[in-house]
Design an enzyme around this catalytic site. Structure first.
Site, PDB file in Angstrom:
ATOM      1  CE  LYS A   1     -24.760  19.623  17.953  1.00 53.82           C
ATOM      2  NZ  LYS A   1     -23.536  20.438  17.761  1.00 53.82           N
TER       3      LYS A   1
ATOM      4  CD  GLU B   1     -31.175  21.685   2.500  1.00 54.75           C
ATOM      5  OE1 GLU B   1     -30.455  22.048   1.551  1.00 54.75           O
ATOM      6  OE2 GLU B   1     -32.375  21.396   2.378  1.00 54.75           O
TER       7      GLU B   1
ATOM      8  CB  CYS C   1     -23.215  25.765   1.814  1.00 56.36           C
ATOM      9  SG  CYS C   1     -24.712  26.766   1.788  1.00 56.36           S
TER      10      CYS C   1
ATOM     11  CD  GLU D   1     -18.209  22.846   1.696  1.00 54.96           C
ATOM     12  OE1 GLU D   1     -18.291  21.903   2.502  1.00 54.96           O
ATOM     13  OE2 GLU D   1     -19.162  23.608   1.462  1.00 54.96           O
TER      14      GLU D   1
HETATM   15  P1  NAD Z   1     -20.244  19.843  10.351  1.00 53.10           P
HETATM   16  O1  NAD Z   1     -20.897  18.801   9.528  1.00 53.10           O
HETATM   17  O2  NAD Z   1     -18.915  19.571  10.923  1.00 53.10           O
HETATM   18  O3  NAD Z   1     -21.166  20.194  11.610  1.00 53.10           O
HETATM   19  C1  NAD Z   1     -22.522  20.577  11.442  1.00 53.10           C
HETATM   20  C2  NAD Z   1     -23.287  20.238  12.699  1.00 53.10           C
HETATM   21  O4  NAD Z   1     -23.255  18.830  12.871  1.00 53.10           O
HETATM   22  C3  NAD Z   1     -22.692  20.834  13.970  1.00 53.10           C
HETATM   23  O5  NAD Z   1     -23.741  21.211  14.838  1.00 53.10           O
HETATM   24  C4  NAD Z   1     -21.904  19.672  14.556  1.00 53.10           C
HETATM   25  O6  NAD Z   1     -21.761  19.724  15.950  1.00 53.10           O
HETATM   26  C5  NAD Z   1     -22.801  18.508  14.165  1.00 53.10           C
HETATM   27  N1  NAD Z   1     -22.088  17.219  14.109  1.00 53.10           N
HETATM   28  C6  NAD Z   1     -20.786  16.998  13.837  1.00 53.10           C
HETATM   29  N2  NAD Z   1     -20.503  15.678  13.922  1.00 53.10           N
HETATM   30  C7  NAD Z   1     -21.654  15.059  14.244  1.00 53.10           C
HETATM   31  C8  NAD Z   1     -22.011  13.712  14.481  1.00 53.10           C
HETATM   32  N3  NAD Z   1     -21.116  12.740  14.409  1.00 53.10           N
HETATM   33  N4  NAD Z   1     -23.303  13.435  14.772  1.00 53.10           N
HETATM   34  C9  NAD Z   1     -24.230  14.410  14.848  1.00 53.10           C
HETATM   35  N5  NAD Z   1     -23.946  15.716  14.660  1.00 53.10           N
HETATM   36  C10 NAD Z   1     -22.677  16.034  14.352  1.00 53.10           C
HETATM   37  O7  NAD Z   1     -20.258  21.172   9.490  1.00 53.10           O
HETATM   38  P2  NAD Z   1     -19.735  22.608   9.872  1.00 53.10           P
HETATM   39  O8  NAD Z   1     -18.252  22.615   9.801  1.00 53.10           O
HETATM   40  O9  NAD Z   1     -20.386  23.075  11.134  1.00 53.10           O
HETATM   41  O10 NAD Z   1     -20.373  23.492   8.699  1.00 53.10           O
HETATM   42  C11 NAD Z   1     -19.831  23.579   7.443  1.00 53.10           C
HETATM   43  C12 NAD Z   1     -20.571  22.716   6.459  1.00 53.10           C
HETATM   44  O11 NAD Z   1     -21.959  23.073   6.404  1.00 53.10           O
HETATM   45  C13 NAD Z   1     -20.050  22.909   5.054  1.00 53.10           C
HETATM   46  O12 NAD Z   1     -19.892  21.664   4.441  1.00 53.10           O
HETATM   47  C14 NAD Z   1     -21.154  23.718   4.390  1.00 53.10           C
HETATM   48  O13 NAD Z   1     -21.197  23.595   2.996  1.00 53.10           O
HETATM   49  C15 NAD Z   1     -22.359  23.159   5.040  1.00 53.10           C
HETATM   50  N6  NAD Z   1     -23.511  24.059   4.866  1.00 53.10           N
HETATM   51  C16 NAD Z   1     -24.504  23.698   3.996  1.00 53.10           C
HETATM   52  C17 NAD Z   1     -25.596  24.537   3.789  1.00 53.10           C
HETATM   53  C18 NAD Z   1     -26.717  24.164   2.846  1.00 53.10           C
HETATM   54  O14 NAD Z   1     -27.784  24.761   2.931  1.00 53.10           O
HETATM   55  N7  NAD Z   1     -26.532  23.209   1.947  1.00 53.10           N
HETATM   56  C19 NAD Z   1     -25.659  25.758   4.475  1.00 53.10           C
HETATM   57  C20 NAD Z   1     -24.624  26.087   5.354  1.00 53.10           C
HETATM   58  C21 NAD Z   1     -23.548  25.230   5.542  1.00 53.10           C
END
Ligand code: NAD
Length: 498
Positions: free
Chosen positions: A190, A266, A301, A400
């Protein structure tokens, strides 16, 4: 596509898009045909409509993945056979590099030359690396008593649900897909609703490369709809999630409310970058932090967003970082020369601008950037921004931001620097800059982070694990350790009569 290699605008005009899901090897509209708009952050134009996946679509994709796993069309192939298919997948990703790079840039706003030189090759290399690794990983025989043989084998888990963010859509997908597919699992991915297009193309390319139908499905949609349905599904064996800590928490709840599927998170970061006054080359440290912080619009991240600088060198450091910042001024992501592109969407841009306002309100000193720019483009652009005089208690130091905003915090002693660096809910990465070998080792040991850099910040490779301590997650992407998240260990006892 146009034959002019540098005419990305021309190519963008003639590019066609397909936002339908890929389920059971076929392009598929969402159940009842629902869609949402895919908007480019570069100029605000609607690129295409995308299938709005919900529970019925996830059910269909999981059923397809389960059938594919159970009949062994992929899981029962020898590691060497899986290797060959995944190598072809990697080769085909590279063959489509310009198309994929342009899609990524139009969809999420990063400069196209970086999509081309970083995202696509990194995605391809990740798939190839796991392909090459999988027929070189041996199982174990335990030192059991003479009366028995104890085999410890790794088996694929089954159906892996993958949920990824929008900041490096192809790379994040590849970090999960590489080990999961190489080990013989089926996958339902997804992608983020903000950047679904390259994941959908990757699934088509995988099938062209010979991956059997149903082994790799992609269902686009919103997190609270498709994402939640996947994470709650009773027939998904594990979730590989990359995203925010807020949603990572939900992933654990979904597992508790459903089948206790394994959850590997992650999550976010607020990485500390500590510069001691014994480090002679202050300009190098300052240039490094600017480059790492402003790369990918600050939407990384592991961006070193909290910089701790010894007070004796702080003025010089801040001056150099503020002079560097304008070099990353956002430009047209399709120009081929912009150092920084667009923020992924208007919501995220307003979040970033909101934090800049909070920094001012809490008394931090704005020394570079701070404004929205290129408004005439219709896209979402924010200047590289630097705050000096930040305290570790301010919101800009604790939360963040996920945008191009750097906070500089001054310190007096080593003990204070380590204490402040560790005073964060996050623990993804950290960096220490010192010429004193004992100090560098001591501080690297004391920092609670999954990766610590010494006198650099840029080194990265598929061979090493990537992941966090504390609320930055669990599990590790990349390296051979990633196989731990997609395989079960089985012990088989065999009696040997003497
Ligand atoms: P997000 O958590 O809003 O969304 C990530 C994914 O989760 C998306 O596909 C989104 O549609 C899905 N999602 C959102 N709500 C959900 C729910 N209730 N149930 C299931 N899935 C759901 O994050 P974002 O804004 O897309 O990305 C930014 C974040 O990702 C930052 O916090 C960043 O640090 C983190 N990140 C971490 C790493 C790592 O390796 N640690 C790498 C890249 C990004």
């Amino acid at each position: 596509m146009s034959s002019n290699a540098n005419d990305w605008h021309g190519r963008a005009k003639t590019m066609s898009f397909d936002g339908r899901a890929v389920i059971d090897g076929r392009r598929t509209a969402a159940h009842e045909g629902e869609t949402f708009d895919c908007v480019s952050p570069i100029d605000g134009r609607v690129l295409t409509t995308v299938a709005r996946g919900r529970t019925p679509d996830i059910d269909a994709a999981v059923a397809s993945a389960r059938r594919a796993f159970d009949d062994g069309r992929w899981a029962h192939k020898s590691p060497a056979q899986r290797k060959r298919v995944l190598q072809r997948f990697s080769e085909k990703i590279l063959a489509a590099k310009e198309e994929l790079a342009l899609l990524e840039t139009l969809d999420m706003g990063k400069p196209v030359q970086y999509s081309l030189s970083v995202d696509v090759p990194s995605c391809a290399r990740t798939i190839a690396w796991y392909a090459e690794a999988v027929d070189k990983v041996y199982d174990e025989i335990a030192p059991a008593p003479r009366s028995a043989l104890a085999l410890i084998t790794r088996e694929p888990m089954g159906v892996i649900g993958v949920v990824v963010p929008w900041n490096y859509p192809m790379i994040m997908a590849a970090w999960k897909l590489g080990p999961a597919l190489a080990a013989g699992n089926s996958v339902v991915l997804k992608p983020s609703e903000k950047s679904p297009l390259t994941a959908l193309r990757l699934a088509e390319i995988a099938i062209e490369a010979g991956l059997p139908e149903g082994v790799f499905n992609v269902v686009p949609g919103y997190g609270h709809e498709a994402g939640e349905a996947l994470a709650l599904h009773m027939d998904v064996d594990a979730i590989g999630f990359t995203g925010s800590t807020r949603v990572g928490r939900k992933m654990l709840e979904y597992a508790g409310r459903s089948n206790l599927k394994r959850v590997y998170n992650e999550l976010g970061g607020k990485s500390a970058f500590i510069v001691f006054d014994d480090f002679a080359d202050v300009p190098r440290a300052a240039r490094t932090v600017a480059g790492s912080m402003f790369f990918n619009q600050g939407e990384s991240c592991n961006a070193p967003s909290r910089v701790f600088v010894h007070e004796r060198i702080a003025d010089e450091f801040v001056q150099i970082v503020s002079d560097e910042a304008p070099k990353y001024q956002p430009g047209d992501p399709l120009s081929g020369s912009a150092e920084m592109g667009a923020i992924v969407d208007g919501t995220q841009m307003n979040t970033v601008l909101g934090y800049i306002g909070a920094g001012r309100d809490e008394g931090a000193r704005l020394v570079a950037g701070g404004r929205q720019v290129r408004e005439d483009s219709g896209g979402f652009f924010v200047e590289p921004t630097v705050f000096d005089g930040v305290s570790n208690a301010m919101r800009i130091a604790r939360e963040e931001i996920f945008g191009p905003v750097l906070s500089v915090i001054r310190f007096k002693t080593e003990e204070e620097a380590v204490r402040l660096a560790n005073d964060s809910p996050y623990g993804l990465q950290a960096s220490v800059w010192s010429h004193q070998i004992d100090r560098a080792h001591r501080v690297a040991r004391a920092l609670r982070a999954g990766t610590v850099h010494v006198n650099q910040y840029d080194e990265d490779d598929i061979t090493v694990p990537f992941g966090g301590y504390k609320q930055s997650g669990n599990g590790r992407d990349k390296s051979l350790h990633a196989f731990d998240k997609v395989t079960e260990l089985k012990t088989t006892w065999i009696r040997i009569d003497s």
